[in-house]
Scaffold this motif. Sequence first.
Motif, mmCIF file in Angstrom:
data_model
loop_
_atom_site.group_PDB
_atom_site.id
_atom_site.type_symbol
_atom_site.label_atom_id
_atom_site.label_comp_id
_atom_site.label_asym_id
_atom_site.label_seq_id
_atom_site.Cartn_x
_atom_site.Cartn_y
_atom_site.Cartn_z
ATOM 1 N N MET A 1 0.832 -1.200 0.000
ATOM 2 C CA MET A 1 0.000 0.000 0.000
ATOM 3 C C MET A 1 0.870 1.255 0.000
ATOM 4 O O MET A 1 0.598 2.218 -0.722
ATOM 5 N N LYS A 2 1.939 1.243 0.800
ATOM 6 C CA LYS A 2 2.822 2.415 0.859
ATOM 7 C C LYS A 2 3.514 2.645 -0.485
ATOM 8 O O LYS A 2 3.631 3.792 -0.953
ATOM 9 N N ALA A 3 3.938 1.562 -1.130
ATOM 10 C CA ALA A 3 4.575 1.696 -2.437
ATOM 11 C C ALA A 3 3.597 2.222 -3.482
ATOM 12 O O ALA A 3 3.948 3.069 -4.318
ATOM 13 N N ALA A 4 2.349 1.731 -3.422
ATOM 14 C CA ALA A 4 1.331 2.186 -4.377
ATOM 15 C C ALA A 4 0.993 3.655 -4.157
ATOM 16 O O ALA A 4 0.751 4.401 -5.117
ATOM 17 N N MET A 5 0.997 4.094 -2.901
ATOM 18 C CA MET A 5 0.711 5.503 -2.612
ATOM 19 C C MET A 5 1.844 6.411 -3.086
ATOM 20 O O MET A 5 1.599 7.534 -3.538
ATOM 21 N N VAL A 6 3.079 5.907 -2.989
ATOM 22 C CA VAL A 6 4.218 6.680 -3.506
ATOM 23 C C VAL A 6 4.096 6.844 -5.017
ATOM 24 O O VAL A 6 4.327 7.932 -5.574
ATOM 25 N N LYS A 7 3.701 5.753 -5.717
ATOM 26 C CA LYS A 7 3.509 5.837 -7.165
ATOM 27 C C LYS A 7 2.361 6.780 -7.512
ATOM 28 O O LYS A 7 2.445 7.533 -8.482
ATOM 29 N N LEU A 8 1.314 6.728 -6.699
ATOM 30 C CA LEU A 8 0.171 7.616 -6.929
ATOM 31 C C LEU A 8 0.579 9.074 -6.756
ATOM 32 O O LEU A 8 0.189 9.945 -7.547
ATOM 33 N N LYS A 9 1.381 9.329 -5.736
ATOM 34 C CA LYS A 9 1.863 10.692 -5.496
ATOM 35 C C LYS A 9 2.742 11.177 -6.647
ATOM 36 O O LYS A 9 2.616 12.318 -7.108
ATOM 37 N N SER A 10 3.644 10.301 -7.112
ATOM 38 C CA SER A 10 4.535 10.701 -8.199
ATOM 39 C C SER A 10 3.782 10.905 -9.509
ATOM 40 O O SER A 10 4.209 11.678 -10.364
ATOM 41 N N ARG A 11 2.646 10.194 -9.657
ATOM 42 C CA ARG A 11 1.856 10.341 -10.881
ATOM 43 C C ARG A 11 1.102 11.656 -10.917
ATOM 44 O O ARG A 11 1.046 12.337 -11.954
ATOM 45 N N TYR A 12 0.496 12.030 -9.792
ATOM 46 C CA TYR A 12 -0.355 13.219 -9.775
ATOM 47 C C TYR A 12 0.333 14.456 -9.201
ATOM 48 O O TYR A 12 -0.111 15.577 -9.436
ATOM 49 N N LEU A 13 1.395 14.245 -8.425
ATOM 50 C CA LEU A 13 2.126 15.374 -7.843
ATOM 51 C C LEU A 13 3.598 15.241 -8.197
ATOM 52 O O LEU A 13 4.445 14.953 -7.359
ATOM 53 N N LYS A 14 3.909 15.449 -9.464
ATOM 54 C CA LYS A 14 5.279 15.319 -9.936
ATOM 55 C C LYS A 14 6.130 16.460 -9.392
ATOM 56 O O LYS A 14 5.631 17.565 -9.183
ATOM 57 N N PRO A 15 7.426 16.223 -9.167
ATOM 58 C CA PRO A 15 8.310 17.273 -8.649
ATOM 59 C C PRO A 15 8.287 18.509 -9.554
ATOM 60 O O PRO A 15 8.450 18.431 -10.755
ATOM 61 N N GLY A 16 8.068 19.645 -8.945
ATOM 62 C CA GLY A 16 8.038 20.890 -9.686
ATOM 63 C C GLY A 16 6.709 21.218 -10.320
ATOM 64 O O GLY A 16 6.517 22.319 -10.838
ATOM 65 N N GLN A 17 5.758 20.240 -10.301
ATOM 66 C CA GLN A 17 4.477 20.479 -10.952
ATOM 67 C C GLN A 17 3.695 21.568 -10.250
ATOM 68 O O GLN A 17 3.130 22.454 -10.889
ATOM 69 N N VAL A 18 3.677 21.518 -8.908
ATOM 70 C CA VAL A 18 2.911 22.507 -8.160
ATOM 71 C C VAL A 18 3.509 23.898 -8.333
ATOM 72 O O VAL A 18 2.803 24.881 -8.571
ATOM 73 N N SER A 19 4.851 23.976 -8.245
ATOM 74 C CA SER A 19 5.493 25.275 -8.396
ATOM 75 C C SER A 19 5.292 25.834 -9.800
ATOM 76 O O SER A 19 5.173 27.045 -9.988
ATOM 77 N N ALA A 20 5.276 24.945 -10.808
ATOM 78 C CA ALA A 20 5.055 25.384 -12.183
ATOM 79 C C ALA A 20 3.660 25.965 -12.346
ATOM 80 O O ALA A 20 3.462 26.986 -13.029
ATOM 81 N N VAL A 21 2.689 25.331 -11.721
ATOM 82 C CA VAL A 21 1.309 25.842 -11.784
ATOM 83 C C VAL A 21 1.222 27.223 -11.145
ATOM 84 O O VAL A 21 0.575 28.141 -11.661
ATOM 85 N N ILE A 22 1.909 27.379 -10.003
ATOM 86 C CA ILE A 22 1.894 28.672 -9.305
ATOM 87 C C ILE A 22 2.565 29.748 -10.164
ATOM 88 O O ILE A 22 2.057 30.866 -10.294
ATOM 89 N N ARG A 23 3.715 29.402 -10.809
ATOM 90 C CA ARG A 23 4.421 30.374 -11.652
ATOM 91 C C ARG A 23 3.567 30.802 -12.834
ATOM 92 O O ARG A 23 3.506 31.977 -13.194
ATOM 93 N N ASN A 24 2.862 29.806 -13.443
ATOM 94 C CA ASN A 24 2.008 30.130 -14.585
ATOM 95 C C ASN A 24 0.863 31.040 -14.176
ATOM 96 O O ASN A 24 0.484 31.960 -14.909
ATOM 97 N N ALA A 25 0.320 30.783 -13.000
ATOM 98 C CA ALA A 25 -0.785 31.599 -12.520
ATOM 99 C C ALA A 25 -0.318 33.040 -12.264
ATOM 100 O O ALA A 25 -1.005 34.013 -12.620
ATOM 101 N N LEU A 26 0.890 33.186 -11.669
ATOM 102 C CA LEU A 26 1.419 34.522 -11.416
ATOM 103 C C LEU A 26 1.753 35.257 -12.720
ATOM 104 O O LEU A 26 1.537 36.456 -12.866
ATOM 105 N N PHE A 27 2.246 34.503 -13.710
ATOM 106 C CA PHE A 27 2.584 35.081 -15.001
ATOM 107 C C PHE A 27 1.341 35.634 -15.689
ATOM 108 O O PHE A 27 1.346 36.717 -16.266
ATOM 109 N N LEU A 28 0.237 34.841 -15.627
ATOM 110 C CA LEU A 28 -1.015 35.287 -16.247
ATOM 111 C C LEU A 28 -1.561 36.514 -15.571
ATOM 112 O O LEU A 28 -2.163 37.395 -16.215
ATOM 113 N N GLU A 29 -1.388 36.603 -14.244
ATOM 114 C CA GLU A 29 -1.909 37.748 -13.512
ATOM 115 C C GLU A 29 -1.141 39.026 -13.866
ATOM 116 O O GLU A 29 -1.699 40.124 -13.892
#
Length: 322
Positions: A292-320
């Motif tokens: 279960m822990k291994a599957a949750m790590v894979k799930l996290k890496s699939r939907y929360l890739k490194p830098g993905q959140v920061s990229a979304v924030i940068r794009n939002a600030l750029f549009l503003e």
Amino acid sequence: MNETNYSRVTEFVLLGLSSSKELQPLLFLVFSLLYLAILLGNFLIILTVTSDSCLHTAMYFLLANLSFIDVCVASSATPKMIADLLVKTISFDACLAQIFCVHLFTGSEMVLLVSMAYDRYVAICKPLHYMTIMSRRVCIILVLISWSVGFIHTTSQLAFTVNLPFCGPNQVDSFFCDLPLVTKLACIDTYMISLLIVADSGFLSLSSFLLLVVSYTMILITVRSHFSASMAKARSTLTAHITVVILFFGPCIFIYVWPFSGYSVDKVLAVFYTIFTPILNPVIYTLRNKEMKAAMVKLKSRYLKPGQVSAVIRNALFLETK
């Protein structure tokens, strides 16, 4: 007796966990956070099991169904308990609906836990025949049986209550419509009805618990006689299952074996199996389960890739700034 002599009760007053106004804001915050944790933890298990093909086995299929039932158990009582800190009344029909849901989900969970014990028995005691015995069809049948038993149980419980005359007292000393407490408010002698209610719930609780004891005893005997790496993994899984069984059945059996104990004790135990058990199940099954822990790590890496959140924030600030 003529029904016109009764001024029928249209709502009940739930006295809740505490009458202290100083404690109510704290309780509101604590139980709101606990309920949120129940939803997040159990839905995370369901999402993990359904999204990872490696977990498409009988054990995890039953675990996902257990998480769903845990969400239902908590949702049948916890939101109203939180609301009781603000508004303490519940309509007569809503009270009956809550009784129906509580007994449906808890009855189903008891049988589902027996099914999970059977799954572990087959996996450990008959490993060569596991895939044949615990096919997807068998798993679906076991889940349907658990819901059917829960439905029969709650229907029989509600049959004792729905036609009772309620004409006077309407205060229920609990945070939800607890069936034995509601029946005591009827305008007739309900001693025999209370005994039937206790016997019904007690029989389901004790019979399920005894089946679990027999299953886990046979499994433990098998595990003790083998000392392989797979048996060490089985012992870890068994520890999680047995812990869940004790946490869930302990309060239920205490309430129905000693049904006329103090209401304050019953309220604490009711909180335990409606709130703490649903929140502990995800913790127990994830912390002690490497798959279960291994599957949750894979799930996290699939939907929360490194830098993905920061990229979304940068794009939002750029549009503003455009």
